[in-house]
Write a protein that holds these residues in place. Sequence first.
Motif, PDB file in Angstrom:
ATOM      1  N   GLU A 111       0.811  -1.214   0.000  1.00 53.37           N
ATOM      2  CA  GLU A 111       0.000   0.000   0.000  1.00 53.37           C
ATOM      3  C   GLU A 111       0.852   1.276   0.000  1.00 53.37           C
ATOM      4  O   GLU A 111       0.787   2.089   0.926  1.00 53.37           O
ATOM      5  CB  GLU A 111      -0.942   0.014   1.207  1.00 53.37           C
ATOM      6  CG  GLU A 111      -1.885  -1.164   1.270  1.00 53.37           C
ATOM      7  CD  GLU A 111      -2.832  -1.060   2.456  1.00 53.37           C
ATOM      8  OE1 GLU A 111      -3.783  -0.247   2.347  1.00 53.37           O
ATOM      9  OE2 GLU A 111      -2.611  -1.759   3.448  1.00 53.37           O
ATOM     10  N   ALA A 114      -1.017   4.660   0.566  1.00 50.01           N
ATOM     11  CA  ALA A 114      -1.534   4.843   1.922  1.00 50.01           C
ATOM     12  C   ALA A 114      -0.400   5.016   2.928  1.00 50.01           C
ATOM     13  O   ALA A 114      -0.491   5.835   3.849  1.00 50.01           O
ATOM     14  CB  ALA A 114      -2.427   3.661   2.308  1.00 50.01           C
ATOM     15  N   ARG A 115       0.680   4.242   2.761  1.00 47.97           N
ATOM     16  CA  ARG A 115       1.786   4.352   3.714  1.00 47.97           C
ATOM     17  C   ARG A 115       2.453   5.729   3.609  1.00 47.97           C
ATOM     18  O   ARG A 115       2.822   6.329   4.633  1.00 47.97           O
ATOM     19  CB  ARG A 115       2.813   3.246   3.470  1.00 47.97           C
ATOM     20  CG  ARG A 115       4.007   3.240   4.417  1.00 47.97           C
ATOM     21  CD  ARG A 115       3.596   3.074   5.880  1.00 47.97           C
ATOM     22  NE  ARG A 115       4.756   3.091   6.760  1.00 47.97           N
ATOM     23  CZ  ARG A 115       5.314   2.012   7.315  1.00 47.97           C
ATOM     24  NH1 ARG A 115       4.790   0.804   7.064  1.00 47.97           N
ATOM     25  NH2 ARG A 115       6.354   2.115   8.087  1.00 47.97           N
ATOM     26  N   ARG A 117       0.988   8.522   2.604  1.00 40.70           N
ATOM     27  CA  ARG A 117       0.024   9.483   3.173  1.00 40.70           C
ATOM     28  C   ARG A 117       0.037   9.436   4.696  1.00 40.70           C
ATOM     29  O   ARG A 117       0.092  10.474   5.374  1.00 40.70           O
ATOM     30  CB  ARG A 117      -1.376   9.149   2.656  1.00 40.70           C
ATOM     31  CG  ARG A 117      -2.494  10.038   3.188  1.00 40.70           C
ATOM     32  CD  ARG A 117      -3.832   9.321   3.065  1.00 40.70           C
ATOM     33  NE  ARG A 117      -3.846   8.100   3.863  1.00 40.70           N
ATOM     34  CZ  ARG A 117      -4.571   7.017   3.563  1.00 40.70           C
ATOM     35  NH1 ARG A 117      -5.335   6.998   2.477  1.00 40.70           N
ATOM     36  NH2 ARG A 117      -4.546   5.967   4.365  1.00 40.70           N
ATOM     37  N   ASP A 118       0.019   8.221   5.272  1.00 44.02           N
ATOM     38  CA  ASP A 118      -0.028   8.091   6.721  1.00 44.02           C
ATOM     39  C   ASP A 118       1.257   8.602   7.363  1.00 44.02           C
ATOM     40  O   ASP A 118       1.224   9.252   8.421  1.00 44.02           O
ATOM     41  CB  ASP A 118      -0.248   6.622   7.111  1.00 44.02           C
ATOM     42  CG  ASP A 118      -1.624   6.115   6.700  1.00 44.02           C
ATOM     43  OD1 ASP A 118      -2.482   6.933   6.320  1.00 44.02           O
ATOM     44  OD2 ASP A 118      -1.832   4.878   6.758  1.00 44.02           O
ATOM     45  N   ARG A 121       1.215  12.366   7.391  1.00 43.82           N
ATOM     46  CA  ARG A 121       0.326  12.905   8.417  1.00 43.82           C
ATOM     47  C   ARG A 121       0.925  12.753   9.810  1.00 43.82           C
ATOM     48  O   ARG A 121       0.833  13.668  10.642  1.00 43.82           O
ATOM     49  CB  ARG A 121      -1.043  12.232   8.322  1.00 43.82           C
ATOM     50  CG  ARG A 121      -1.794  12.629   7.053  1.00 43.82           C
ATOM     51  CD  ARG A 121      -3.095  11.865   6.880  1.00 43.82           C
ATOM     52  NE  ARG A 121      -3.801  12.327   5.674  1.00 43.82           N
ATOM     53  CZ  ARG A 121      -4.929  11.771   5.211  1.00 43.82           C
ATOM     54  NH1 ARG A 121      -5.475  10.733   5.847  1.00 43.82           N
ATOM     55  NH2 ARG A 121      -5.490  12.255   4.111  1.00 43.82           N
ATOM     56  N   GLU A 134      -2.255   7.564  17.481  1.00 40.91           N
ATOM     57  CA  GLU A 134      -3.125   7.524  16.297  1.00 40.91           C
ATOM     58  C   GLU A 134      -3.053   6.160  15.641  1.00 40.91           C
ATOM     59  O   GLU A 134      -1.980   5.566  15.527  1.00 40.91           O
ATOM     60  CB  GLU A 134      -2.676   8.588  15.294  1.00 40.91           C
ATOM     61  CG  GLU A 134      -3.602   8.773  14.115  1.00 40.91           C
ATOM     62  CD  GLU A 134      -4.902   9.456  14.498  1.00 40.91           C
ATOM     63  OE1 GLU A 134      -5.962   8.943  14.070  1.00 40.91           O
ATOM     64  OE2 GLU A 134      -4.877  10.466  15.215  1.00 40.91           O
ATOM     65  N   LYS A 135      -4.196   5.669  15.235  1.00 38.63           N
ATOM     66  CA  LYS A 135      -4.252   4.441  14.444  1.00 38.63           C
ATOM     67  C   LYS A 135      -4.493   4.842  12.995  1.00 38.63           C
ATOM     68  O   LYS A 135      -5.596   5.234  12.614  1.00 38.63           O
ATOM     69  CB  LYS A 135      -5.368   3.516  14.940  1.00 38.63           C
ATOM     70  CG  LYS A 135      -5.407   2.172  14.221  1.00 38.63           C
ATOM     71  CD  LYS A 135      -6.417   1.240  14.850  1.00 38.63           C
ATOM     72  CE  LYS A 135      -6.485  -0.077  14.099  1.00 38.63           C
ATOM     73  NZ  LYS A 135      -5.216  -0.801  14.056  1.00 38.63           N
ATOM     74  N   TYR A 136      -3.422   4.807  12.211  1.00 33.91           N
ATOM     75  CA  TYR A 136      -3.515   5.114  10.788  1.00 33.91           C
ATOM     76  C   TYR A 136      -3.918   3.843  10.036  1.00 33.91           C
ATOM     77  O   TYR A 136      -3.947   2.752  10.604  1.00 33.91           O
ATOM     78  CB  TYR A 136      -2.180   5.645  10.276  1.00 33.91           C
ATOM     79  CG  TYR A 136      -1.696   6.895  10.974  1.00 33.91           C
ATOM     80  CD1 TYR A 136      -2.117   8.150  10.579  1.00 33.91           C
ATOM     81  CD2 TYR A 136      -0.819   6.799  12.057  1.00 33.91           C
ATOM     82  CE1 TYR A 136      -1.671   9.298  11.225  1.00 33.91           C
ATOM     83  CE2 TYR A 136      -0.362   7.943  12.706  1.00 33.91           C
ATOM     84  CZ  TYR A 136      -0.797   9.186  12.295  1.00 33.91           C
ATOM     85  OH  TYR A 136      -0.362  10.320  12.938  1.00 33.91           O
ATOM     86  N   GLU A 137      -4.169   3.985   8.762  1.00 27.99           N
ATOM     87  CA  GLU A 137      -4.562   2.815   7.974  1.00 27.99           C
ATOM     88  C   GLU A 137      -3.441   1.780   7.889  1.00 27.99           C
ATOM     89  O   GLU A 137      -3.696   0.570   7.893  1.00 27.99           O
ATOM     90  CB  GLU A 137      -4.971   3.254   6.560  1.00 27.99           C
ATOM     91  CG  GLU A 137      -5.456   2.126   5.667  1.00 27.99           C
ATOM     92  CD  GLU A 137      -5.852   2.608   4.287  1.00 27.99           C
ATOM     93  OE1 GLU A 137      -5.708   1.811   3.341  1.00 27.99           O
ATOM     94  OE2 GLU A 137      -6.287   3.769   4.154  1.00 27.99           O
ATOM     95  N   THR A 138      -2.175   2.235   7.839  1.00 24.43           N
ATOM     96  CA  THR A 138      -1.076   1.305   7.597  1.00 24.43           C
ATOM     97  C   THR A 138      -0.170   1.076   8.811  1.00 24.43           C
ATOM     98  O   THR A 138       0.699   0.205   8.767  1.00 24.43           O
ATOM     99  CB  THR A 138      -0.203   1.809   6.426  1.00 24.43           C
ATOM    100  OG1 THR A 138       0.257   3.143   6.726  1.00 24.43           O
ATOM    101  CG2 THR A 138      -0.990   1.818   5.125  1.00 24.43           C
ATOM    102  N   ALA A 140       0.158   2.085  13.460  1.00 27.60           N
ATOM    103  CA  ALA A 140      -0.369   2.794  14.626  1.00 27.60           C
ATOM    104  C   ALA A 140       0.784   3.284  15.487  1.00 27.60           C
ATOM    105  O   ALA A 140       1.840   2.644  15.562  1.00 27.60           O
ATOM    106  CB  ALA A 140      -1.287   1.884  15.437  1.00 27.60           C
TER     107      ALA A 140
END
Length: 316
Positions: A111, A114-115, A117-118, A121, A134-138, A140
């Motif tokens: 990903e 997504a990685r 982006r996370d 952020r 924070e628990k990100y999509e890829t 935490a």
Amino acid sequence: MSRWGLTIPLTGVPLTAHRELVEQLPDLGYTDAWTAETAGTDAFTPLVLASQWAPQLRLGTAIVPVYTRGPGLLAMQAATVAELAPGRFVLGIGASSPVIVSNWNAASFEEPFARSRDTLRFLRSALAGEKVTEKYETFAVSKFRLERPADPPPSIMLAALRPGMLRLAAREADGAITNWLAASDVPQVRSVVGPDVELAARIFVCPTEDAEAARGLGRMLISSYLTVPVYAAFHDWLGRGEALAPMHEAWAAGDRQKANQVIPDAVVDELVIHGSVESCREQVQSYVDNGLTTPIIALLPTGGDPFEQVRGLAPR
């Protein structure tokens, strides 16, 4: 204002031997020194040295992979360089490639959008000195806070090739870093990121009038890079899919020699600058004229004196 950057360290030059050149870069007209991270020096150490040798330079990483360090360590290293170069450090991050991430660093390349982006952020929050849970999509993160946040926090730029990542860079980062494009490709990339976003690109420069030697080196680089799926897709988007199809076919068949041979001269000449030092400098300027904010010269070895070549490639 257009910037003018150089990739350090130079091929074949010991890291500590760069001091003489780096100290001269601001007076020559260079505004930036940028590093890369593949299998040579890490991205941060040369910038630590440059921060002390030439305090006028802006320093940047192009790029640090988002997979090969934990998020907290990445924030710590960025904050350290930002403390050494207050307001003059740009953290360039990106997905990198499966070879670097998985084959060389035993990490899972999953990903990439997504990685990236996370990580972007997370870094925004962490480098601002916030405590991050924070628990990100890829991934935490729980209760991470930098002990030495830099003031100001560094800018963050994102490696981006195609529209999705370019739009993310324009929307959430401080700019986009791209790679392996021709001067004539810059308007297409610029049209996606918009007119006001910093757009940087590493530009491969081989200052020699031996065109065949330059093309031979260029072909080896092109077949090594542009057969990576993300770069193949990038050049499909740029319109070189048909011209590069024979290279991809030979590479897939395991015939590396043929893959090099079938790359058209025109493609090599578009993607690898060569010629006299004066001609090379003018070709770098053409990227700026077409909308690039920050050219980052990557000097390819020719057997000549690299310090003299860097001096000759300085902006006029």
